[in-house]
Design a protein around this motif. Structure first.
Motif, PDB file in Angstrom:
ATOM      1  N   SER A  87       9.070 -10.188  -2.045  1.00 27.34           N
ATOM      2  CA  SER A  87       9.959  -9.530  -1.087  1.00 27.34           C
ATOM      3  C   SER A  87      10.061  -8.048  -1.452  1.00 27.34           C
ATOM      4  O   SER A  87       9.624  -7.623  -2.535  1.00 27.34           O
ATOM      5  N   CYS A  88      10.642  -7.247  -0.544  1.00 29.32           N
ATOM      6  CA  CYS A  88      10.816  -5.823  -0.827  1.00 29.32           C
ATOM      7  C   CYS A  88      11.619  -5.620  -2.112  1.00 29.32           C
ATOM      8  O   CYS A  88      11.279  -4.762  -2.942  1.00 29.32           O
ATOM      9  N   GLU A  89      12.694  -6.403  -2.261  1.00 29.34           N
ATOM     10  CA  GLU A  89      13.541  -6.264  -3.441  1.00 29.34           C
ATOM     11  C   GLU A  89      12.790  -6.637  -4.714  1.00 29.34           C
ATOM     12  O   GLU A  89      12.935  -5.970  -5.748  1.00 29.34           O
ATOM     13  N   GLU A  90      11.960  -7.659  -4.648  1.00 34.70           N
ATOM     14  CA  GLU A  90      11.184  -8.070  -5.819  1.00 34.70           C
ATOM     15  C   GLU A  90      10.152  -7.019  -6.186  1.00 34.70           C
ATOM     16  O   GLU A  90       9.909  -6.760  -7.372  1.00 34.70           O
ATOM     17  N   ARG A  91       9.536  -6.403  -5.182  1.00 31.87           N
ATOM     18  CA  ARG A  91       8.569  -5.343  -5.469  1.00 31.87           C
ATOM     19  C   ARG A  91       9.243  -4.170  -6.176  1.00 31.87           C
ATOM     20  O   ARG A  91       8.681  -3.588  -7.105  1.00 31.87           O
ATOM     21  N   GLU A 108       9.180  -1.757   0.962  1.00 29.14           N
ATOM     22  CA  GLU A 108       8.762  -2.117   2.306  1.00 29.14           C
ATOM     23  C   GLU A 108       7.385  -1.585   2.648  1.00 29.14           C
ATOM     24  O   GLU A 108       6.651  -2.191   3.432  1.00 29.14           O
ATOM     25  N   THR A 109       7.000  -0.440   2.084  1.00 25.53           N
ATOM     26  CA  THR A 109       5.763   0.231   2.496  1.00 25.53           C
ATOM     27  C   THR A 109       4.617   0.128   1.498  1.00 25.53           C
ATOM     28  O   THR A 109       3.471   0.397   1.860  1.00 25.53           O
ATOM     29  N   ILE A 110       4.900  -0.255   0.259  1.00 17.87           N
ATOM     30  CA  ILE A 110       3.866  -0.161  -0.770  1.00 17.87           C
ATOM     31  C   ILE A 110       2.730  -1.160  -0.539  1.00 17.87           C
ATOM     32  O   ILE A 110       1.570  -0.872  -0.876  1.00 17.87           O
ATOM     33  N   PHE A 111       3.023  -2.309   0.061  1.00 22.12           N
ATOM     34  CA  PHE A 111       1.937  -3.260   0.305  1.00 22.12           C
ATOM     35  C   PHE A 111       0.985  -2.730   1.365  1.00 22.12           C
ATOM     36  O   PHE A 111      -0.240  -2.811   1.213  1.00 22.12           O
ATOM     37  N   ALA A 112       1.532  -2.180   2.449  1.00 18.75           N
ATOM     38  CA  ALA A 112       0.666  -1.537   3.447  1.00 18.75           C
ATOM     39  C   ALA A 112      -0.120  -0.412   2.808  1.00 18.75           C
ATOM     40  O   ALA A 112      -1.295  -0.185   3.128  1.00 18.75           O
ATOM     41  N   GLY A 113       0.513   0.302   1.871  1.00 19.19           N
ATOM     42  CA  GLY A 113      -0.147   1.407   1.184  1.00 19.19           C
ATOM     43  C   GLY A 113      -1.342   0.970   0.360  1.00 19.19           C
ATOM     44  O   GLY A 113      -2.409   1.594   0.417  1.00 19.19           O
ATOM     45  N   VAL A 114      -1.191  -0.100  -0.409  1.00 23.32           N
ATOM     46  CA  VAL A 114      -2.305  -0.538  -1.257  1.00 23.32           C
ATOM     47  C   VAL A 114      -3.452  -1.061  -0.390  1.00 23.32           C
ATOM     48  O   VAL A 114      -4.641  -0.857  -0.714  1.00 23.32           O
ATOM     49  N   LEU A 115      -3.141  -1.689   0.725  1.00 23.52           N
ATOM     50  CA  LEU A 115      -4.207  -2.146   1.621  1.00 23.52           C
ATOM     51  C   LEU A 115      -4.964  -0.962   2.218  1.00 23.52           C
ATOM     52  O   LEU A 115      -6.190  -1.008   2.355  1.00 23.52           O
ATOM     53  N   PHE A 116      -4.237   0.097   2.551  1.00 24.64           N
ATOM     54  CA  PHE A 116      -4.881   1.276   3.139  1.00 24.64           C
ATOM     55  C   PHE A 116      -5.744   1.989   2.102  1.00 24.64           C
ATOM     56  O   PHE A 116      -6.855   2.443   2.406  1.00 24.64           O
ATOM     57  N   VAL A 117      -5.266   2.092   0.870  1.00 29.22           N
ATOM     58  CA  VAL A 117      -6.065   2.719  -0.191  1.00 29.22           C
ATOM     59  C   VAL A 117      -7.340   1.916  -0.421  1.00 29.22           C
ATOM     60  O   VAL A 117      -8.434   2.484  -0.554  1.00 29.22           O
TER      61      VAL A 117
END
Length: 308
Positions: free
Chosen positions: A245-249, A261-270
């Motif tokens: 979840s966002c809180e767990e991240r 909230e955004t870091i997972f989309a970020g790693v996929l984009f990188v």
């Protein structure tokens, strides 16, 4: 002692520093995640909630600058403010509530200024590099060769717009197609895929991934600069982040509050960028747009020159 405020589409940042003999000494750095660009890609307007959060952050920054009697200042905005139809209303609110004069950089200015900041800290400085900056609502790509600027473009895709999208994979693929066509038109594709071209990333998403890879509980820019992220490490990070979840991240070392909230989309984009450009690793730079504003405004010599 100059200062820069970056009103980004995801994060609002303040940097106060001395610039002596082309060396930047940081005296104060603050940042607040306000998600200013949330919903802009869909609605083409800044939300009342995001504007208020950003104004509160800017009021705090302004109070700090007033207390320090800060006179040399630039306040710059980026993609969310380029496309939002109510940006003039927001700029007026900024002036009324903080006294700050907010200027909006166009995409080319943002790309070039970001690259100036990155190249000042890379050691050793690469002969050829393709540099990218993933923001909240835009991503900039710059190609340089021996200190000459060959290519710079800004594309309307970032971690906030990816989170807002109903089909983020399609959004990334459209960006990749346009980038590839632009590079072909400049005669740089597929040369940028060769190992002689360094791939360099900057801005909060990339530096957060580096800090998370290092398990960094206290962020240290000097250790982020020139850090190498490998394709396999990014794959492992995405697998680690996906089920959380966002809180767990945000409880993981290296991920600050507001980025869950955004870091997972970020790693996929990188990962997508590395795959598109056929690179197995990338160099990370903490320096970017803000530092580039310092050097381009108050520095004595530019790092980049236009190609002949």
């Amino acid at each position: 002692m100059p200062a820069v405020i970056d009103v980004g589409s995801h994060t609002i940042r303040l940097l106060i520093a001395d610039l002596v003999d082309e060396s930047l000494t940081v005296h104060s750095y603050r940042h607040v995640v306000t998600h200013l660009g949330r919903g802009v890609a869909e609605h083409h307007e800044l939300s009342d909630e995001a504007m208020e959060a950003t104004l509160v952050a800017l009021e705090s920054f302004s109070a700090t600058l007033t207390k320090l009697n800060q006179k040399q200042l630039r306040v710059v905005g980026t993609e969310a403010l380029r496309v939002a139809q109510n940006r003039d209303l927001f700029i007026d609110h900024v002036k009324q509530r903080t006294g700050l004069n907010l200027e909006i950089l166009n995409g080319g200015e943002e790309a070039l200024t970001m690259a100036q900041g990155v190249l000042h800290v890379l050691r050793p400085s690469p002969h050829k590099a393709i540099i990218f900056d993933i923001g909240g609502a835009s991503t900039e790509f710059v190609c340089v060769d021996e200190g000459k600027l060959l290519f710079h473009r800004s594309y309307p895709i970032g971690v906030v717009s990816l989170c807002d999208s109903t089909d983020s994979q399609a959004l990334m693929e459209r960006c990749g197609y346009v980038l590839q066509e632009d590079l072909k038109a400049c005669g740089l594709w597929p040369d940028v895929c060769l190992n002689e071209w360094a791939l360099v990333g900057t801005a909060g998403t990339v530096t957060t991934l580096a800090a998370t890879q290092m398990g960094m509980t206290l962020y240290r820019p000097e250790e982020i600069n020139n850090f190498t992220l490998h394709k396999e490490q990014l794959e492992t990070l995405s697998q680690r982040l996906a089920p959380l979840s966002c809180e767990e991240r945000e409880r993981l070392p290296g991920i600050e509050s507001g980025r869950g909230e955004t870091i997972f989309a970020g790693v996929l984009f990188v990962r997508f960028i590395l795959s598109l450009l056929q690179h197995s690793e990338m160099t990370v730079s903490d320096a970017g747009l803000m530092q580039g504003v310092f050097w381009s405004t108050w520095g004595q010599r530019p790092v980049l020159s236009a190609a002949d």
